[in-house]
Design a protein around this motif. Structure first.
Motif, short mmCIF file in Angstrom:
data_model
loop_
_atom_site.label_atom_id
_atom_site.label_comp_id
_atom_site.label_asym_id
_atom_site.label_seq_id
_atom_site.Cartn_x
_atom_site.Cartn_y
_atom_site.Cartn_z
N GLN A 1 0.83 -1.20 0.00
CA GLN A 1 0.00 0.00 0.00
C GLN A 1 0.87 1.25 0.00
OE1 GLN A 1 -3.43 -0.14 -0.23
NE2 GLN A 1 -2.93 -2.31 -0.57
N PRO A 2 0.37 2.35 -0.55
CA PRO A 2 1.15 3.60 -0.55
C PRO A 2 1.38 4.11 0.88
CG PRO A 2 -1.08 3.98 -1.34
CD PRO A 2 -0.92 2.50 -1.25
N ILE A 3 2.49 4.75 1.08
CA ILE A 3 2.83 5.36 2.38
C ILE A 3 2.42 6.83 2.29
CG2 ILE A 3 4.70 5.82 4.00
CD1 ILE A 3 6.20 3.46 2.67
N GLU A 4 1.34 7.18 2.96
CA GLU A 4 0.67 8.46 2.74
C GLU A 4 0.88 9.42 3.89
OE1 GLU A 4 -3.11 7.01 0.06
OE2 GLU A 4 -3.26 6.79 2.24
N GLN A 5 0.81 10.70 3.56
CA GLN A 5 0.92 11.78 4.54
C GLN A 5 0.25 13.04 3.96
OE1 GLN A 5 3.46 11.35 1.66
NE2 GLN A 5 3.95 10.05 3.42
N VAL A 6 0.05 14.04 4.82
CA VAL A 6 -0.53 15.33 4.41
C VAL A 6 0.42 16.44 4.82
CG1 VAL A 6 -2.44 16.95 4.71
CG2 VAL A 6 -2.91 14.50 4.58
N THR A 7 0.73 17.33 3.89
CA THR A 7 1.62 18.46 4.17
C THR A 7 0.81 19.76 4.18
OG1 THR A 7 3.51 17.36 3.13
CG2 THR A 7 3.64 19.75 3.40
N THR A 8 0.93 20.52 5.26
CA THR A 8 0.24 21.80 5.42
C THR A 8 1.28 22.91 5.48
OG1 THR A 8 -1.56 20.77 6.65
CG2 THR A 8 -1.30 23.15 6.88
N HIS A 9 1.05 23.96 4.69
CA HIS A 9 1.95 25.12 4.69
C HIS A 9 1.08 26.37 4.79
CE1 HIS A 9 5.40 27.53 4.18
NE2 HIS A 9 5.31 27.77 2.89
N ALA A 10 1.14 27.06 5.94
CA ALA A 10 0.30 28.24 6.18
C ALA A 10 1.18 29.45 6.44
CB ALA A 10 -0.62 28.00 7.38
N ARG A 11 0.77 30.61 5.92
CA ARG A 11 1.49 31.86 6.10
C ARG A 11 0.52 32.97 6.45
NH1 ARG A 11 1.49 28.39 2.15
NH2 ARG A 11 1.42 29.88 0.43
N LEU A 12 0.88 33.77 7.47
CA LEU A 12 0.06 34.91 7.87
C LEU A 12 1.00 36.11 8.07
CD1 LEU A 12 -2.88 34.90 10.41
CD2 LEU A 12 -1.27 36.79 10.32
N PRO A 13 1.25 36.88 7.02
CA PRO A 13 2.10 38.07 7.16
C PRO A 13 1.29 39.28 7.66
CG PRO A 13 1.51 37.76 4.87
CD PRO A 13 0.91 36.60 5.62
N PHE A 14 1.91 40.07 8.55
CA PHE A 14 1.32 41.34 8.97
C PHE A 14 2.38 42.42 8.78
CE2 PHE A 14 2.98 39.04 12.61
CZ PHE A 14 3.77 39.96 13.28
N THR A 15 1.99 43.54 8.19
CA THR A 15 2.96 44.52 7.72
C THR A 15 2.51 45.95 7.99
OG1 THR A 15 1.94 44.48 5.53
CG2 THR A 15 3.83 43.04 5.88
N VAL A 16 3.48 46.83 8.03
CA VAL A 16 3.27 48.28 7.97
C VAL A 16 4.03 48.77 6.75
CG1 VAL A 16 3.62 50.50 9.09
CG2 VAL A 16 2.99 48.50 10.46
N SER A 17 3.34 49.49 5.86
CA SER A 17 3.92 49.85 4.56
C SER A 17 3.62 51.31 4.24
CB SER A 17 3.34 48.96 3.45
OG SER A 17 3.46 47.59 3.75
N ALA A 18 4.33 51.81 3.24
CA ALA A 18 4.04 53.11 2.65
C ALA A 18 3.52 52.87 1.23
CB ALA A 18 5.28 53.98 2.62
N ARG A 19 2.40 53.49 0.89
CA ARG A 19 1.82 53.38 -0.45
C ARG A 19 1.83 54.77 -1.10
NH1 ARG A 19 -3.11 50.04 -0.11
NH2 ARG A 19 -4.13 51.82 0.89
N TYR A 20 2.49 54.85 -2.28
CA TYR A 20 2.61 56.13 -2.97
C TYR A 20 1.87 56.08 -4.30
CZ TYR A 20 4.60 60.27 -5.16
OH TYR A 20 4.74 61.47 -5.79
N TYR A 21 0.94 57.01 -4.50
CA TYR A 21 0.16 57.09 -5.74
C TYR A 21 0.91 57.92 -6.76
CZ TYR A 21 -3.65 55.06 -3.09
OH TYR A 21 -4.42 54.20 -2.32
N LEU A 22 0.97 57.42 -7.99
CA LEU A 22 1.77 58.05 -9.03
C LEU A 22 1.05 59.20 -9.73
CD1 LEU A 22 3.39 54.84 -10.57
CD2 LEU A 22 4.28 56.37 -8.80
N ARG A 23 -0.18 59.42 -9.38
CA ARG A 23 -0.92 60.60 -9.86
C ARG A 23 -1.94 60.96 -8.79
NH1 ARG A 23 -5.35 59.33 -14.45
NH2 ARG A 23 -5.87 61.43 -13.75
N ASP A 24 -2.50 62.16 -8.88
CA ASP A 24 -3.49 62.59 -7.90
C ASP A 24 -4.71 61.69 -7.94
OD1 ASP A 24 -1.87 64.66 -7.11
OD2 ASP A 24 -2.81 66.14 -8.44
N ARG A 25 -5.22 61.34 -6.78
CA ARG A 25 -6.39 60.46 -6.71
C ARG A 25 -7.70 61.20 -6.95
NH1 ARG A 25 -5.62 57.69 -1.05
NH2 ARG A 25 -4.42 59.58 -0.62
#
Length: 251
Positions: free
Chosen positions: A114-138
């Motif tokens: 029989q196959p040798i089975e397993q389950v792989t879980t990969h979870a990511r939760l990034p939290f950030t503080v950033s600067a956003r610059y608009y290239l023209r007037d909004r």
């Protein structure tokens, strides 16, 4: 998308969809706002594509019926940007992506064939503080009491923060030296430093709502726990492509 990932993903989408129209009735005229926006709230969904460029991913892909693409996953993201100037916002955000992938050993079976089975879980939760610059007037102010949005506005940005991650393998494994089959739960988790850059575009649907499309690239890595002793840092870097809706909040 598997069932475990889809349930919370859809719940957030539906909740956001139900709440967004409520903002339409506050401080809004026909085709303009009564004041310049002081903040922007964004909800986005998309796809997270990890770089997966460390030896744990190479080793796992070599032994198991997994590819590096197996760790890609749907992502949800929310952020709020506070106006610092006409074109600059300070942005706080958080996202979540999780892949849950069943697999088996490529070259071995158990003593019953029989196959040798397993389950792989990969979870990511990034939290950030950033600067956003608009290239023209909004938008532009027509008077003290009327602000009219521009329809199409590109932007760029960068930021840093932390990345909460979990890499887990649960199931049956082969001892490479003795060829014995054993059951185990292997886990590495923690929080790693995180930096990213991004660019995108906003398309105004009206004075309050915008559609957004955005691409992000991030850099992050972390030492692995004792379950994966001997492996180098896990690579948590990768690319995200996102689309969603934003609400302008009057200042």
């Amino acid at each position: 998308m598997n069932r475990q990932t889809a349930s919370p993903f859809l719940a957030v989408v539906l909740a956001a969809g139900a709440l967004l129209p409520c903002a339409l009735h506050a401080q809004e005229g026909r085709g303009f706002l009564f004041s310049r926006p002081g903040a922007t709230f964004n909800f986005r969904t998309g796809y997270d594509i990890p770089r997966a460029n460390s030896d744990i991913f190479s080793y796992t892909s070599e032994l198991l019926t997994l590819e590096k693409s197996s760790f890609a996953a749907p992502v949800i993201s929310v952020d709020i940007g506070v106006r610092l100037s006409d074109r600059l916002e300070l942005v706080g955000g958080v996202g979540y992506a999780k892949s849950v992938t069943p697999s088996e050993f490529r070259d071995w079976e158990d003593n019953r064939g029989q196959p040798i089975e397993q389950v792989t879980t990969h979870a990511r939760l990034p939290f950030t503080v950033s600067a956003r610059y608009y290239l023209r007037d909004r938008g532009r102010s027509l008077s003290r009491f009327a602000w009219v949005p521009s329809q199409l506005v590109p932007y760029v940005g960068a930021g840093a923060g932390g990345n909460v991650y979990k890499f887990e393998q649960d199931g049956d494994f082969v001892d490479i030296e003795t060829l014995d089959v054993f059951n185990d739960l292997l886990v590495s988790d923690g929080t790693a430093p995180f930096v990213h850059v991004f660019s995108g575009i906003e398309y105004a649907l009206g004075p309050r709502f915008v559609l957004t499309a955005e691409g992000r690239y991030s850099w992050s890595s972390s030492p692995m726990d004792r379950s994966f002793e001997g492996f180098e840092n896990i690579d948590l870097s990768g690319f995200q492509i996102l689309a969603g809706v934003g609400i302008r909040l009057s200042g």
